[in-house]
Design an enzyme around this catalytic site. Structure first.
Site, PDB file in Angstrom:
ATOM      1  N   ARG A   1      35.650  45.079  48.356  1.00 40.25           N
ATOM      2  CA  ARG A   1      35.734  43.612  48.422  1.00 40.25           C
ATOM      3  C   ARG A   1      36.452  43.160  49.691  1.00 40.25           C
ATOM      4  O   ARG A   1      36.093  42.146  50.291  1.00 40.25           O
ATOM      5  CB  ARG A   1      36.433  43.070  47.179  1.00 40.25           C
ATOM      6  CG  ARG A   1      35.563  43.190  45.919  1.00 40.25           C
ATOM      7  CD  ARG A   1      36.355  42.847  44.693  1.00 40.25           C
ATOM      8  NE  ARG A   1      35.564  42.881  43.478  1.00 40.25           N
ATOM      9  CZ  ARG A   1      36.074  43.061  42.265  1.00 40.25           C
ATOM     10  NH1 ARG A   1      37.387  43.228  42.118  1.00 40.25           N
ATOM     11  NH2 ARG A   1      35.298  43.071  41.206  1.00 40.25           N
TER      12      ARG A   1
ATOM     13  N   THR B   1      40.265  41.468  42.576  1.00 36.44           N
ATOM     14  CA  THR B   1      39.195  40.536  42.185  1.00 36.44           C
ATOM     15  C   THR B   1      39.047  39.395  43.186  1.00 36.44           C
ATOM     16  O   THR B   1      37.939  39.026  43.561  1.00 36.44           O
ATOM     17  CB  THR B   1      39.520  39.939  40.786  1.00 36.44           C
ATOM     18  OG1 THR B   1      39.666  41.012  39.865  1.00 36.44           O
ATOM     19  CG2 THR B   1      38.420  39.005  40.316  1.00 36.44           C
TER      20      THR B   1
ATOM     21  N   HIS C   1      31.582  45.302  39.838  1.00 38.67           N
ATOM     22  CA  HIS C   1      32.464  45.344  38.674  1.00 38.67           C
ATOM     23  C   HIS C   1      32.891  46.791  38.459  1.00 38.67           C
ATOM     24  O   HIS C   1      32.089  47.701  38.670  1.00 38.67           O
ATOM     25  CB  HIS C   1      31.718  44.845  37.428  1.00 38.67           C
ATOM     26  CG  HIS C   1      32.461  45.122  36.165  1.00 38.67           C
ATOM     27  ND1 HIS C   1      33.425  44.267  35.679  1.00 38.67           N
ATOM     28  CD2 HIS C   1      32.402  46.168  35.309  1.00 38.67           C
ATOM     29  CE1 HIS C   1      33.929  44.795  34.569  1.00 38.67           C
ATOM     30  NE2 HIS C   1      33.333  45.945  34.322  1.00 38.67           N
TER      31      HIS C   1
ATOM     32  N   TYR D   1      30.619  40.420  29.178  1.00 33.12           N
ATOM     33  CA  TYR D   1      31.665  39.482  29.599  1.00 33.12           C
ATOM     34  C   TYR D   1      32.311  38.744  28.425  1.00 33.12           C
ATOM     35  O   TYR D   1      32.933  37.702  28.626  1.00 33.12           O
ATOM     36  CB  TYR D   1      31.093  38.475  30.604  1.00 33.12           C
ATOM     37  CG  TYR D   1      30.912  39.042  31.996  1.00 33.12           C
ATOM     38  CD1 TYR D   1      31.951  39.701  32.656  1.00 33.12           C
ATOM     39  CD2 TYR D   1      29.698  38.904  32.679  1.00 33.12           C
ATOM     40  CE1 TYR D   1      31.791  40.209  33.939  1.00 33.12           C
ATOM     41  CE2 TYR D   1      29.533  39.416  33.971  1.00 33.12           C
ATOM     42  CZ  TYR D   1      30.588  40.064  34.589  1.00 33.12           C
ATOM     43  OH  TYR D   1      30.443  40.564  35.865  1.00 33.12           O
TER      44      TYR D   1
ATOM     45  N   GLU E   1      32.069  50.144  28.058  1.00 34.76           N
ATOM     46  CA  GLU E   1      31.107  49.675  29.064  1.00 34.76           C
ATOM     47  C   GLU E   1      30.086  50.753  29.405  1.00 34.76           C
ATOM     48  O   GLU E   1      28.907  50.458  29.598  1.00 34.76           O
ATOM     49  CB  GLU E   1      31.851  49.195  30.319  1.00 34.76           C
ATOM     50  CG  GLU E   1      32.641  47.920  30.036  1.00 34.76           C
ATOM     51  CD  GLU E   1      33.481  47.443  31.214  1.00 34.76           C
ATOM     52  OE1 GLU E   1      33.488  48.108  32.274  1.00 34.76           O
ATOM     53  OE2 GLU E   1      34.125  46.391  31.079  1.00 34.76           O
TER      54      GLU E   1
ATOM     55  N   ASN F   1      31.543  38.868  44.039  1.00 30.03           N
ATOM     56  CA  ASN F   1      32.526  39.829  44.565  1.00 30.03           C
ATOM     57  C   ASN F   1      31.983  41.260  44.505  1.00 30.03           C
ATOM     58  O   ASN F   1      32.734  42.225  44.426  1.00 30.03           O
ATOM     59  CB  ASN F   1      33.875  39.677  43.863  1.00 30.03           C
ATOM     60  CG  ASN F   1      33.791  39.945  42.373  1.00 30.03           C
ATOM     61  OD1 ASN F   1      32.733  40.275  41.855  1.00 30.03           O
ATOM     62  ND2 ASN F   1      34.908  39.822  41.683  1.00 30.03           N
TER      63      ASN F   1
ATOM     64  N   LYS G   1      26.789  44.220  41.687  1.00 33.17           N
ATOM     65  CA  LYS G   1      26.285  42.940  41.195  1.00 33.17           C
ATOM     66  C   LYS G   1      25.096  42.457  42.045  1.00 33.17           C
ATOM     67  O   LYS G   1      24.819  43.032  43.111  1.00 33.17           O
ATOM     68  CB  LYS G   1      27.435  41.927  41.193  1.00 33.17           C
ATOM     69  CG  LYS G   1      28.591  42.335  40.274  1.00 33.17           C
ATOM     70  CD  LYS G   1      29.708  41.284  40.259  1.00 33.17           C
ATOM     71  CE  LYS G   1      30.889  41.752  39.423  1.00 33.17           C
ATOM     72  NZ  LYS G   1      31.950  40.722  39.325  1.00 33.17           N
TER      73      LYS G   1
HETATM   74  P1  CMP Z   1      34.961  41.000  37.381  1.00 36.75           P
HETATM   75  O1  CMP Z   1      36.376  41.434  37.307  1.00 36.75           O
HETATM   76  O2  CMP Z   1      33.914  41.968  37.726  1.00 36.75           O
HETATM   77  O3  CMP Z   1      34.553  40.330  35.991  1.00 36.75           O
HETATM   78  C1  CMP Z   1      34.874  38.997  35.701  1.00 36.75           C
HETATM   79  C2  CMP Z   1      34.447  38.168  36.854  1.00 36.75           C
HETATM   80  O4  CMP Z   1      34.633  36.793  36.726  1.00 36.75           O
HETATM   81  C3  CMP Z   1      35.276  38.524  38.062  1.00 36.75           C
HETATM   82  O5  CMP Z   1      34.872  39.828  38.480  1.00 36.75           O
HETATM   83  C4  CMP Z   1      34.926  37.399  38.997  1.00 36.75           C
HETATM   84  O6  CMP Z   1      33.778  37.696  39.781  1.00 36.75           O
HETATM   85  C5  CMP Z   1      34.523  36.269  38.049  1.00 36.75           C
HETATM   86  N1  CMP Z   1      35.347  35.073  38.150  1.00 36.75           N
HETATM   87  C6  CMP Z   1      34.883  33.872  38.443  1.00 36.75           C
HETATM   88  N2  CMP Z   1      35.865  32.966  38.438  1.00 36.75           N
HETATM   89  C7  CMP Z   1      36.998  33.627  38.119  1.00 36.75           C
HETATM   90  C8  CMP Z   1      38.373  33.233  37.963  1.00 36.75           C
HETATM   91  N3  CMP Z   1      38.755  31.971  38.116  1.00 36.75           N
HETATM   92  N4  CMP Z   1      39.265  34.188  37.652  1.00 36.75           N
HETATM   93  C9  CMP Z   1      38.878  35.489  37.483  1.00 36.75           C
HETATM   94  N5  CMP Z   1      37.573  35.907  37.619  1.00 36.75           N
HETATM   95  C10 CMP Z   1      36.668  34.983  37.944  1.00 36.75           C
END
Ligand code: CMP
Length: 150
Positions: free
Chosen positions: A103, A92, A116, A50, A127, A113, A10
């Protein structure tokens, strides 16, 4: 079973100069890069990628973040690559990401983070084809793989 999965380093990962560090972890594990590019994600691509989060309160922030600066996308191949890559990436939430994971070693924010990774075979296929044209994926053998995967 050999699988292919998509990762996106990212904007925070690119801006922090962590591209080599992150790709190196996949390479050192023995996984194979079969697609790789630096690109900007525009709003429409971000919204498709997304789409599953469209109704979530963080959706707008997610789109703003992923379109803010370039990303590095890769298609990674290897045995059970989807699960192996997810484990290397870590949870995550940075509070739950194990030390030693990408991470767990580098992230301190939920949105920023770093990376992805596709979470299942169906999403991996979708994807990969969303970010890579078929001719951008390169099928090749590596001499050393018989010492890694047999
Ligand atoms: P990723 O799993 O790559 O894709 C969705 C992203 O949403 C996740 O990483 C997080 O970086 C972001 N995100 C932001 N806020 C939230 C949340 N409350 N819960 C889950 N993902 C979140």
């Amino acid at each position: 079973m050999a699988q292919r999965t998509l990762i996106i380093i990212k904007p925070d990962g690119v801006q922090r100069g962590l591209v080599g560090e992150i790709l190196g972890r996949f390479e050192r594990r023995g996984l194979k890069l079969v697609g790789l590019k630096l690109m900007s994600v525009d709003r429409s691509l971000a919204e498709v990628h997304y789409a599953v989060h469209k109704e979530r309160p963080f959706f707008a922030d997610l789109i703003t973040f992923i379109t803010a600066a370039p990303v590095v996308c890769a298609v990674i191949e290897g045995p059970e690559a989807i699960a192996v890559v997810r484990n290397l990436v870590g949870a995550t939430r940075f509070t739950e990401a194990a030390p030693g994971s990408i991470r767990g070693d580098f992230a301190l924010d939920l949105t920023m983070n770093l990376i992805h990774a596709s979470d299942a075979p169906e999403t991996a296929e979708q994807e990969v084809s969303l970010f890579f044209a078929p001719d951008e994926i390169v099928d090749y053998a590596r001499e050393g793989d018989r010492w890694v995967t047999g």
